[in-house]
Write a protein that holds these residues in place. Structure first.
Motif, PDB file in Angstrom:
ATOM      1  N   ASP A  54      21.925 -56.385 -36.608  1.00 46.44           N
ATOM      2  CA  ASP A  54      21.524 -55.939 -37.671  1.00 46.44           C
ATOM      3  C   ASP A  54      20.051 -56.739 -37.566  1.00 46.44           C
ATOM      4  O   ASP A  54      19.711 -57.796 -37.488  1.00 46.44           O
ATOM      5  CB  ASP A  54      21.876 -56.587 -39.139  1.00 46.44           C
ATOM      6  CG  ASP A  54      23.165 -55.742 -39.358  1.00 46.44           C
ATOM      7  OD1 ASP A  54      23.128 -54.523 -38.861  1.00 46.44           O
ATOM      8  OD2 ASP A  54      24.011 -56.146 -39.953  1.00 46.44           O
ATOM      9  N   ARG A  55      18.524 -55.737 -38.079  1.00 49.59           N
ATOM     10  CA  ARG A  55      17.317 -56.205 -38.036  1.00 49.59           C
ATOM     11  C   ARG A  55      17.100 -57.301 -39.161  1.00 49.59           C
ATOM     12  O   ARG A  55      18.009 -57.424 -40.295  1.00 49.59           O
ATOM     13  CB  ARG A  55      16.402 -55.170 -38.227  1.00 49.59           C
ATOM     14  CG  ARG A  55      16.291 -54.625 -39.545  1.00 49.59           C
ATOM     15  CD  ARG A  55      15.605 -53.296 -39.619  1.00 49.59           C
ATOM     16  NE  ARG A  55      14.221 -53.755 -39.346  1.00 49.59           N
ATOM     17  CZ  ARG A  55      13.245 -53.541 -38.370  1.00 49.59           C
ATOM     18  NH1 ARG A  55      13.849 -52.451 -37.211  1.00 49.59           N
ATOM     19  NH2 ARG A  55      12.233 -53.821 -38.119  1.00 49.59           N
ATOM     20  N   THR A  56      16.322 -58.279 -38.989  1.00 46.19           N
ATOM     21  CA  THR A  56      16.116 -59.259 -39.735  1.00 46.19           C
ATOM     22  C   THR A  56      15.059 -58.736 -40.949  1.00 46.19           C
ATOM     23  O   THR A  56      14.277 -57.932 -40.738  1.00 46.19           O
ATOM     24  CB  THR A  56      15.114 -60.348 -39.160  1.00 46.19           C
ATOM     25  OG1 THR A  56      16.060 -60.898 -38.255  1.00 46.19           O
ATOM     26  CG2 THR A  56      14.936 -61.616 -40.277  1.00 46.19           C
ATOM     27  N   TYR A  97      19.617 -52.751 -28.536  1.00 45.28           N
ATOM     28  CA  TYR A  97      19.331 -53.261 -29.779  1.00 45.28           C
ATOM     29  C   TYR A  97      20.590 -53.118 -30.425  1.00 45.28           C
ATOM     30  O   TYR A  97      20.603 -51.733 -31.145  1.00 45.28           O
ATOM     31  CB  TYR A  97      18.074 -53.029 -30.494  1.00 45.28           C
ATOM     32  CG  TYR A  97      16.874 -53.521 -30.031  1.00 45.28           C
ATOM     33  CD1 TYR A  97      16.863 -54.248 -28.905  1.00 45.28           C
ATOM     34  CD2 TYR A  97      15.747 -53.358 -30.657  1.00 45.28           C
ATOM     35  CE1 TYR A  97      15.852 -54.929 -28.404  1.00 45.28           C
ATOM     36  CE2 TYR A  97      14.638 -53.875 -30.360  1.00 45.28           C
ATOM     37  CZ  TYR A  97      14.711 -54.775 -29.137  1.00 45.28           C
ATOM     38  OH  TYR A  97      13.505 -55.521 -28.561  1.00 45.28           O
ATOM     39  N   THR A 137      16.551 -48.965 -35.040  1.00 43.96           N
ATOM     40  CA  THR A 137      16.547 -49.445 -36.247  1.00 43.96           C
ATOM     41  C   THR A 137      16.515 -51.168 -35.826  1.00 43.96           C
ATOM     42  O   THR A 137      16.462 -51.936 -36.815  1.00 43.96           O
ATOM     43  CB  THR A 137      17.428 -48.730 -37.283  1.00 43.96           C
ATOM     44  OG1 THR A 137      18.778 -49.027 -37.053  1.00 43.96           O
ATOM     45  CG2 THR A 137      16.825 -47.423 -37.658  1.00 43.96           C
ATOM     46  N   LYS A 138      17.622 -51.162 -35.290  1.00 42.63           N
ATOM     47  CA  LYS A 138      18.346 -52.692 -35.118  1.00 42.63           C
ATOM     48  C   LYS A 138      17.503 -53.664 -34.258  1.00 42.63           C
ATOM     49  O   LYS A 138      16.315 -53.076 -33.804  1.00 42.63           O
ATOM     50  CB  LYS A 138      19.701 -52.740 -34.699  1.00 42.63           C
ATOM     51  CG  LYS A 138      20.531 -51.876 -35.695  1.00 42.63           C
ATOM     52  CD  LYS A 138      22.157 -51.954 -35.076  1.00 42.63           C
ATOM     53  CE  LYS A 138      22.849 -51.297 -36.117  1.00 42.63           C
ATOM     54  NZ  LYS A 138      23.175 -51.892 -37.459  1.00 42.63           N
ATOM     55  N   GLN A 139      17.746 -55.009 -33.971  1.00 42.99           N
ATOM     56  CA  GLN A 139      17.201 -55.811 -33.159  1.00 42.99           C
ATOM     57  C   GLN A 139      18.167 -56.297 -32.099  1.00 42.99           C
ATOM     58  O   GLN A 139      19.280 -55.906 -32.053  1.00 42.99           O
ATOM     59  CB  GLN A 139      16.714 -57.078 -34.030  1.00 42.99           C
ATOM     60  CG  GLN A 139      17.960 -57.989 -34.543  1.00 42.99           C
ATOM     61  CD  GLN A 139      17.387 -59.091 -35.248  1.00 42.99           C
ATOM     62  OE1 GLN A 139      17.526 -60.265 -34.204  1.00 42.99           O
ATOM     63  NE2 GLN A 139      16.867 -59.138 -36.336  1.00 42.99           N
ATOM     64  N   GLU A 163       9.122 -51.742 -38.877  1.00 49.79           N
ATOM     65  CA  GLU A 163       9.881 -50.444 -39.589  1.00 49.79           C
ATOM     66  C   GLU A 163       9.113 -49.276 -39.685  1.00 49.79           C
ATOM     67  O   GLU A 163       9.824 -48.159 -39.334  1.00 49.79           O
ATOM     68  CB  GLU A 163      10.100 -50.742 -41.128  1.00 49.79           C
ATOM     69  CG  GLU A 163      11.110 -51.881 -41.226  1.00 49.79           C
ATOM     70  CD  GLU A 163      11.541 -52.118 -42.699  1.00 49.79           C
ATOM     71  OE1 GLU A 163      12.805 -52.132 -43.169  1.00 49.79           O
ATOM     72  OE2 GLU A 163      10.585 -52.352 -43.537  1.00 49.79           O
ATOM     73  N   TYR A 190      17.740 -51.946 -42.641  1.00 49.58           N
ATOM     74  CA  TYR A 190      16.995 -50.672 -42.745  1.00 49.58           C
ATOM     75  C   TYR A 190      17.354 -49.407 -43.510  1.00 49.58           C
ATOM     76  O   TYR A 190      16.416 -49.000 -44.336  1.00 49.58           O
ATOM     77  CB  TYR A 190      16.684 -50.183 -41.235  1.00 49.58           C
ATOM     78  CG  TYR A 190      16.091 -48.977 -40.823  1.00 49.58           C
ATOM     79  CD1 TYR A 190      14.373 -49.335 -40.827  1.00 49.58           C
ATOM     80  CD2 TYR A 190      16.352 -47.432 -41.291  1.00 49.58           C
ATOM     81  CE1 TYR A 190      13.476 -48.299 -40.700  1.00 49.58           C
ATOM     82  CE2 TYR A 190      15.318 -46.565 -40.962  1.00 49.58           C
ATOM     83  CZ  TYR A 190      14.061 -46.678 -40.721  1.00 49.58           C
ATOM     84  OH  TYR A 190      13.127 -46.004 -40.715  1.00 49.58           O
ATOM     85  N   GLN A 242      12.709 -57.092 -32.687  1.00 50.80           N
ATOM     86  CA  GLN A 242      12.694 -55.892 -33.520  1.00 50.80           C
ATOM     87  C   GLN A 242      11.304 -55.296 -33.538  1.00 50.80           C
ATOM     88  O   GLN A 242      10.225 -55.963 -33.368  1.00 50.80           O
ATOM     89  CB  GLN A 242      13.474 -55.988 -34.808  1.00 50.80           C
ATOM     90  CG  GLN A 242      12.583 -56.616 -35.650  1.00 50.80           C
ATOM     91  CD  GLN A 242      13.177 -57.261 -37.036  1.00 50.80           C
ATOM     92  OE1 GLN A 242      14.592 -57.219 -36.896  1.00 50.80           O
ATOM     93  NE2 GLN A 242      12.710 -57.184 -37.970  1.00 50.80           N
TER      94      GLN A 242
END
Length: 492
Positions: free
Chosen positions: A254-256, A251, A223-225, A180, A317, A177
């Motif tokens: 959900d991002r970590t 992507y 925003t995501k992964q 931010e 995020y 990812q």
């Protein structure tokens, strides 16, 4: 006199024959470097070509390699380069031209006449003898399709193991990812070649390069992964991945959340925990503090298992944008619980008891002291401290409120419960929410029902939600935006 006449005739015939012989020889290609014989098959592998001719012009006649096309300039992030691969290695041919993919499509095998070209060993590339790119409309006699089709699957990328041998290969990796602070920016800045960094949950870094005029121009960082795919090239002396198309950065996961592993010690005991700080954290600011208590199945000392439920609720995020907070996930040791809860079977009915003493057990003591220490050392708003938990942690929520009634502004218990006779000992500034599945046969819902009734009787703000048909579960609550919205709306 007759002999004299015959001699000129013989000389004329001999000259004619000699002339014919020379013409026949001119029909045969020369093997000199200036007129090399065109090879009909490879004389070297790609790696052999690089090893033998690296850094110099290839003057030997008839030198050729075959390779499979692994690049495409269709979306413009790969420009003026044709990447080839065989079983031994990879290189690219520098070519001035557009729409190379139409002439040399992906997976097509080509034969490259290398005599007269130069090998750049550092970049593993082929150019003209002067180091300039080939001209696209002049490559017909140099690069020809063999008619064969080969497929080379991409290789798993470990950024820590990259070496020169990996250059120009196609790689992929999963779970990466962007930071931010760059989310929402354009991939490409100021219409110039731009290098960006993505990171994995383990902290490994991969640099990506984006070219002006490509499909990435005008697109914004997600925003995501997800996965990262691309060709491994050199840029500014370092290794970078060059994505070929937008699909290489699809992507959708959900991002970590950026939790950090730490440990806390008190009274000779140690508590593993993970903590997350707000984006652009200001040590002089004021932020809510959330403590999330896990269930019995996540106990241990690995400082990882406690993250099974809840991190996405607070670490997405959107959540970090709308509800910036300091969030703590402590991990309870395996040989203890957040409370002294005991249970037994009485005529087929599951009975729970919640004995309390003057002081909490060591696990809850560590949690409470960790909160007080964090309040002392970080930018915590002491009027907005929230405690939530599930199952064993849902019981722990009430233990926290019993032993530290001065701390929470709100408490949320999921599939928990406690002894309602202790409610009068809780701080009156705490607002409560209780969730329970109507069919829960692990922690009977009556313990949440009784707690809610006790809160109402003693003048607390309390809400109780019992979910018909649900058992011992909680994701339906953690995934509901109202859960976190209500929590952050509370204040002492």
């Amino acid at each position: 006199m007759k002999v004299i006449r015959i001699v000129p005739v013989l000389l004329t015939v001999m000259l004619f024959i000699s002339s014919c012989s020379r013409d026949d020889k001119n029909d045969t290609p020369s093997n000199t470097p200036n007129q090399p014989t065109a090879a009909t098959e490879a004389t070297h592998t790609l790696l052999e070509l690089i090893d033998e001719y690296g850094g110099k012009e290839i003057k030997d006649p008839g030198i050729a390699v075959t390779g499979t096309v692994i690049s495409s300039d269709e979306e413009g992030n790969v420009k003026n380069q044709l990447f080839l691969r065989d079983d031994t290695g990879a290189l690219f041919i520098s070519i001035n031209g557009t729409k190379l993919f139409e002439t040399y499509p992906l997976d097509a095998e080509v034969l490259v006449q290398c005599t007269g070209l130069k090998v750049d060993a550092d970049n593993r590339s082929l150019t003209t003898a002067t180091g300039d790119p080939l001209v696209f409309n002049g490559t017909e006699g140099i690069i020809t399709k063999t008619g064969n089709t080969n497929f080379y699957s991409t290789t798993n990328l470990n950024p820590e193991d990259i070496s020169i041998e990996d250059l120009n290969h196609n790689f992929h990796a999963f779970g990466y990812q962007f930071d931010e602070d760059v989310v929402g920016e354009s991939y490409i800045l100021n219409n110039q070649t731009t290098i960006r960094t993505v990171r994995s949950i383990e902290g490994k870094e991969v640099k990506l390069v984006f070219e002006p005029g490509s499909a990435f121009e005008g697109e914004t960082i997600p925003t995501k992964q997800g996965p990262v795919n691309g060709l491994l090239v050199k840029q500014d002396g370092g290794f970078v991945l060059k994505p070929v198309s937008l699909d290489d950065l699809a992507y959708t996961f959900d991002r970590t959340a950026p939790f950090e592993k730490q440990t806390f010690s008190f009274n000779g005991n140690t508590l593993p925990y993970q903590i997350m700080f707000p984006r652009n954290y200001d040590p002089n600011g004021s932020y809510p503090l959330v403590v999330f208590l896990h269930g019995a199945g996540e106990r241990g000392s690995n400082n990882t298992s406690q993250m099974a439920y809840g991190p996405k609720t607070f670490g997405s995020y959107d959540a970090r944008t709308d509800y910036p907070a300091i969030v703590i996930f402590p991990q309870c040791p395996s040989d203890i619980m957040w409370s002294r809860r005991a249970k037994y079977d009485q005529n087929g009915q599951l009975i729970f008891e919640f004995p309390v003493e003057q002081n909490p057990n060591s696990a809850m003591e560590l949690v409470i002291e960790l909160v007080r220490t964090t309040m002392a050392n970080e930018a915590v708003d002491d009027k907005r401290i929230y405690v939530s938990g599930l199952s064993m942690g849902g019981i722990g929520v009430f233990e926290f409120c019993y032993y530290a009634p001065d701390l929470p502004a709100a408490a949320i218990s999921l599939a928990g419960g406690h002894d309602s006779s202790f409610v009068s000992s809780y701080g009156t500034n705490i607002d409560f929410r209780l969730y329970h599945g109507a069919n829960d046969n692990v922690v009977p819902p009556r313990y949440s029902q009784e707690m809610h009734a006790g809160f109402q009787k003693n003048g607390f703000q309390s809400e109780y939600f019992e979910a018909p048909g649900r058992g011992h579960e909680w994701n339906y609550v953690l995934n509901d935006p109202d859960y976190i919205q209500w929590m952050f709306s509370r204040s002492r």
